[in-house]
Write a protein that holds these residues in place. Structure first.
Motif, short mmCIF file in Angstrom:
data_model
loop_
_atom_site.label_atom_id
_atom_site.label_comp_id
_atom_site.label_asym_id
_atom_site.label_seq_id
_atom_site.Cartn_x
_atom_site.Cartn_y
_atom_site.Cartn_z
N LEU A 384 0.83 -1.20 0.00
CA LEU A 384 0.00 0.00 0.00
C LEU A 384 0.87 1.25 0.00
CD1 LEU A 384 -2.82 1.31 0.19
CD2 LEU A 384 -2.57 1.25 2.68
N LYS A 385 1.91 1.27 0.82
CA LYS A 385 2.80 2.43 0.86
C LYS A 385 3.47 2.65 -0.50
CE LYS A 385 4.99 1.19 4.69
NZ LYS A 385 5.91 1.25 5.86
N GLN A 386 3.87 1.56 -1.15
CA GLN A 386 4.49 1.70 -2.46
C GLN A 386 3.49 2.22 -3.49
OE1 GLN A 386 7.87 1.15 -3.00
NE2 GLN A 386 7.34 2.32 -4.85
N LEU A 387 2.23 1.78 -3.37
CA LEU A 387 1.19 2.27 -4.27
C LEU A 387 0.97 3.76 -4.08
CD1 LEU A 387 -1.07 1.86 -6.33
CD2 LEU A 387 -2.55 1.08 -4.45
N TRP A 388 1.01 4.24 -2.84
CA TRP A 388 0.88 5.68 -2.60
C TRP A 388 2.00 6.45 -3.30
CZ3 TRP A 388 0.32 4.95 3.38
CH2 TRP A 388 -0.99 4.62 3.68
N VAL A 389 3.23 5.98 -3.10
CA VAL A 389 4.37 6.68 -3.69
C VAL A 389 4.28 6.67 -5.21
CG1 VAL A 389 6.88 6.64 -3.96
CG2 VAL A 389 5.88 6.26 -1.70
N ASP A 390 3.99 5.51 -5.77
CA ASP A 390 3.94 5.38 -7.23
C ASP A 390 2.78 6.16 -7.84
OD1 ASP A 390 6.14 3.74 -7.10
OD2 ASP A 390 4.99 1.87 -7.25
N SER A 391 1.66 6.26 -7.12
CA SER A 391 0.46 6.92 -7.67
C SER A 391 0.63 8.42 -7.79
CB SER A 391 -0.76 6.62 -6.79
OG SER A 391 -1.09 5.25 -6.82
N PHE A 392 1.53 9.00 -7.00
CA PHE A 392 1.60 10.45 -6.95
C PHE A 392 3.00 10.97 -7.31
CE2 PHE A 392 -2.11 9.34 -4.49
CZ PHE A 392 -3.04 10.19 -5.05
N THR A 393 3.55 10.39 -8.36
CA THR A 393 4.73 11.00 -8.97
C THR A 393 4.26 12.19 -9.79
OG1 THR A 393 4.56 9.62 -10.95
CG2 THR A 393 5.86 8.76 -9.12
N TRP A 394 5.15 13.15 -10.01
CA TRP A 394 4.75 14.33 -10.79
C TRP A 394 4.34 13.97 -12.22
CZ3 TRP A 394 2.96 17.99 -8.18
CH2 TRP A 394 3.54 18.41 -6.98
N PRO A 395 5.01 13.03 -12.89
CA PRO A 395 4.54 12.68 -14.23
C PRO A 395 3.10 12.14 -14.24
CG PRO A 395 6.80 11.96 -13.96
CD PRO A 395 6.33 12.43 -12.61
N ARG A 396 2.74 11.33 -13.24
CA ARG A 396 1.37 10.82 -13.20
C ARG A 396 0.38 11.93 -12.87
NH1 ARG A 396 3.73 5.60 -11.49
NH2 ARG A 396 2.87 4.03 -12.96
N ILE A 397 0.73 12.81 -11.97
CA ILE A 397 -0.15 13.93 -11.65
C ILE A 397 -0.40 14.78 -12.89
CG2 ILE A 397 -0.30 16.11 -10.36
CD1 ILE A 397 1.13 14.68 -8.04
N GLU A 429 4.88 11.86 3.37
CA GLU A 429 5.31 12.14 4.75
C GLU A 429 5.02 10.94 5.64
OE1 GLU A 429 3.65 15.79 6.09
OE2 GLU A 429 4.96 17.04 4.83
N TYR A 430 3.88 10.28 5.42
CA TYR A 430 3.57 9.09 6.22
C TYR A 430 4.59 7.99 5.95
CZ TYR A 430 1.07 5.05 8.06
OH TYR A 430 0.73 3.92 8.76
#
Length: 435
Positions: A384-397, A429-430
């Motif tokens: 789940l933590k990895q999914l958070w990090v991967d979901s909100f990279t600047w390219p994806r945003i 941050e989490y």
């Protein structure tokens, strides 16, 4: 009479509150309800997510704390410290309403359910020094509901409003029908319009369990009236997907955007049909879910999907699948762990399969607390933590922003950018704190 109402810290979600500040709706509404009963009351509102204060310096005739499950530990400790100094404490909100006996161990009184039918009696009893251990609220019509007090805590970007209470769906993970009824109580449209027009504010959050359903003609009329009577407002809401599939769904969406709707947060729950059936969520989703998402986006409204992971039979591969599907749909995910909250059918059904049962700090959506095949709960938390990090990279945003149609420009794009940046900051941050 001096009254203090407190909303406890939300944990990691408090970072989102600081990034995109929303005044906790319960505080403003309780203040409005209290003022309608006792206009001369001195009321202080404390949002513990953003306000620094000393518990030992608080003084009032009564302190009320509204509690969500994962806020319980902080709330109980605070209540115990206040009572040790002789300050009367009243607990209410979702968690005390479904576990009143537990809450009573830390309070002079517990309000069970909605407060409208009992708050006048509570305040009278406080004044007489005869506070009762429990007050059981009734589900009253919401006609004539008091307007929230929006003057007591300035500086928030978003203020809240509501147009209904209750939910007709019976999802096993949700306590809304238990707390607010399975029959939807609608607020008269003229009262909604008058409430929104009662203060000079432009950014709003709708707290309805479903901001555009299930009565699609009613919501279409509401949005049409909002677009006519309240030009210039912008708002965000939580919704289901079923109403979009109604025969009037396209017309409703058109008026929703014209009313100022920038973004919806949809309880998508899972991309797995089997998991949706396990959750009891198929009735609110229906069949053409992805087509409905496209309709929403095509009407210039941004979408965030609440997705629950970590069910008992779920593979770790599902986390990567969520990322890939959200990439394909150009949709912002908000993934969390499934939690069997008190007051839900899941709470009772999975009692024997819940790790840390009754340890409320684990009920925050960050911890895997349902027993997993192979016992790899930490593996789910890391995924789940990895999914958070991967979901909100600047390219994806940026890719999601580019995928939004110009019909929603600039409001939907601004809302999407603010929310995605806030989620990126909070999740990272989490993850950094937990290592």
């Amino acid at each position: 009479m001096k009254i203090i109402y407190i909303f406890p810290p939300l944990g990691h979600a408090g970072e989102q509150v600081r990034s995109m500040p929303l005044m906790p709706p319960v505080l403003e509404y309780l203040a409005g309800l209290t003022s309608s009963i006792r206009p001369d009351a001195e009321i202080r509102l404390i949002n513990a997510n953003v306000e620094r204060f000393s518990v030992d310096d608080l003084s009032a005739d009564i302190v009320g704390i509204s509690i969500l499950t994962h806020q319980s530990s902080w709330a109980y400790r605070t209540a115990d410290r206040l009572r040790a100094r002789g300050v009367k404490v009243m607990l209410g909100g979702p968690h005390p309403s479904v576990l009143p006996d537990e809450a009573k161990q830390h309070a002079d009184s517990v309000v069970v359910g909605e407060a409208e039918s009992v708050l006048a009696t509570v305040l009278d009893d406080v004044q007489r020094g005869e506070l009762q251990p429990f007050y059981h609220g009734q589900l009253l019509p919401v006609d004539g509901a008091p307007f929230p007090r929006r003057d007591l805590a300035p500086g928030y970007v978003f203020r809240s409003f509501f147009t209904s209470r209750g939910c007709p769906y019976d999802c096993k993970f949700c306590a809304t029908p238990e707390l607010h009824g399975s029959h939807v109580r609608y607020r008269p449209i003229p009262e909604v319009i008058k409430d929104l027009g009662s203060c000079n504010h432009k950014m709003w959050f709708c707290t309805d369990a479903d901001s555009w359903g299930p009565n699609v003609p009613r919501y279409t009329e509401l949005f049409r009236e909002m677009s006519t009577s309240l030009p210039g407002i912008r708002w965000v809401g939580e919704t289901s997907i079923a109403s979009v599939q109604h025969q009037m769904g396209e017309e409703m969406l058109n008026w929703a955007r014209r009313s100022g709707l920038m973004q919806v947060w949809i309880g998508w729950e899972s991309f797995s049909e089997a998991t949706l059936r396990e959750y009891g969520a198929t009735a609110k989703m229906l069949d053409e879910r992805q087509d409905a998402l496209k309709k929403i986006r095509d009407n210039g409204i941004d979408v965030v999907l609440f997705i629950m992971l970590g069910s008992r039979n779920e593979s770790l591969d599902e986390y990567q699948r969520v990322l890939e599907l959200c990439d394909r749909l150009a949709i912002t995910p908000h993934p969390v762990m499934v939690v069997p909250y008190p007051g839900t059918a899941m709470y009772e059904e999975l009692r024997q399969d819940t790790l840390h049962f009754g340890e409320w700090d684990y009920y925050d959506g960050m911890h895997s607390i349902l027993t997993q095949n192979g016992g790899d709960n930490l593996g789910h938390e890391e995924a789940l933590k990895q999914l958070w990090v991967d979901s909100f990279t600047w390219p994806r945003i940026l890719a999601r922003l580019r995928a939004l149609p110009l019909k929603g420009f600039p409001s939907a794009h601004i809302a999407s950018g603010i929310v995605q940046a806030a989620l990126r900051k909070a999740f990272r941050e989490y993850v950094e704190r937990k290592g």
